[in-house]
Write an enzyme that holds these catalytic residues in place. Sequence first.
Site, PDB file in Angstrom:
ATOM      1  N   TYR A  85       0.834  -1.211   0.000  1.00  0.00           N
ATOM      2  CA  TYR A  85       0.000   0.000   0.000  1.00  0.00           C
ATOM      3  C   TYR A  85       0.866   1.257   0.000  1.00  0.00           C
ATOM      4  CZ  TYR A  85      -3.271   3.551   1.659  1.00  0.00           C
ATOM      5  OH  TYR A  85      -4.010   4.694   1.786  1.00  0.00           O
TER       6      TYR A  85
ATOM      7  N   GLY B  97     -14.974  -0.401  11.827  1.00  0.00           N
ATOM      8  CA  GLY B  97     -14.651  -0.104  13.214  1.00  0.00           C
ATOM      9  C   GLY B  97     -13.392  -0.746  13.760  1.00  0.00           C
TER      10      GLY B  97
ATOM     11  N   ASN C 250      -0.846  10.029   2.204  1.00  0.00           N
ATOM     12  CA  ASN C 250      -1.847   9.059   2.650  1.00  0.00           C
ATOM     13  C   ASN C 250      -3.077   9.775   3.234  1.00  0.00           C
ATOM     14  OD1 ASN C 250      -3.257   6.860   3.571  1.00  0.00           O
ATOM     15  ND2 ASN C 250      -1.528   5.946   4.656  1.00  0.00           N
TER      16      ASN C 250
ATOM     17  N   GLY D 145     -13.699   0.481   7.452  1.00  0.00           N
ATOM     18  CA  GLY D 145     -15.004   1.107   7.616  1.00  0.00           C
ATOM     19  C   GLY D 145     -15.912   0.378   8.590  1.00  0.00           C
TER      20      GLY D 145
ATOM     21  N   GLU E 198       4.003   2.002  15.510  1.00  0.00           N
ATOM     22  CA  GLU E 198       4.825   1.792  14.319  1.00  0.00           C
ATOM     23  C   GLU E 198       3.958   1.523  13.104  1.00  0.00           C
ATOM     24  OE1 GLU E 198       8.281   1.541  12.043  1.00  0.00           O
ATOM     25  OE2 GLU E 198       7.950   2.360  14.037  1.00  0.00           O
TER      26      GLU E 198
ATOM     27  N   GLY F  95     -10.126  -0.402  12.791  1.00  0.00           N
ATOM     28  CA  GLY F  95      -9.057   0.590  12.974  1.00  0.00           C
ATOM     29  C   GLY F  95      -9.326   1.481  14.178  1.00  0.00           C
TER      30      GLY F  95
ATOM     31  N   TYR G  50      -7.250   9.711  11.168  1.00  0.00           N
ATOM     32  CA  TYR G  50      -6.646  10.127  12.441  1.00  0.00           C
ATOM     33  C   TYR G  50      -7.175  11.479  12.908  1.00  0.00           C
ATOM     34  CZ  TYR G  50      -3.361   6.306  11.593  1.00  0.00           C
ATOM     35  OH  TYR G  50      -2.806   5.076  11.367  1.00  0.00           O
TER      36      TYR G  50
ATOM     37  N   VAL H  21      -5.406  -2.160   8.513  1.00  0.00           N
ATOM     38  CA  VAL H  21      -6.592  -3.005   8.394  1.00  0.00           C
ATOM     39  C   VAL H  21      -6.723  -3.348   6.918  1.00  0.00           C
ATOM     40  CG1 VAL H  21      -9.096  -3.127   8.694  1.00  0.00           C
ATOM     41  CG2 VAL H  21      -7.696  -1.906  10.378  1.00  0.00           C
TER      42      VAL H  21
END
Length: 165
Positions: free
Chosen positions: A30, A102, A131, A100, A90, A104, A138, A94
Amino acid sequence: MGEVSDFEIRPATASDVPDLLRLVRALAEYEKEPGAATATPAQFEAALFPQEGDPTAYALVGVRDSVVVGMALWFRSFSTWTGEAGIWLEDLFVQPDQRGGGIGQALLARLAELCTDNGWTRLEWAVLDWNTPSIEFYRARGARPLDDWTTFRLDGDALSRLAGP
């Protein structure tokens, strides 16, 4: 009554190492650096579940339908300014098909809970500038970027040169 979730957040066990490595490799993919994730099962086992001494790192996993689909790998940090410990996250990852739902949020909340339960004052991490989905995730949870700070790294030849002969 609280909402019942269809997943579990729990501390990782040694039997989760293959799944942790699978998720780390998916994260590297990713982040557009698939070849950079070279950690081995033996390295993860030694760091997370050492035969002797304290772990170097810790991990939580998110499990849905008996499959590990998310992880948070972290280690304790220390602030010289506050004199208190904290957590350096670190990696939080997911699987894309599980986002989506929950997991994370629950992983991050469990880390926050570890901090508050232990009197640790900070939960910190780094996010790649591009990102945007993670940055928005966050920020929506109250995290703020430390725009005045730049992360530096010494590795490879530069690390060897500085260490000297």
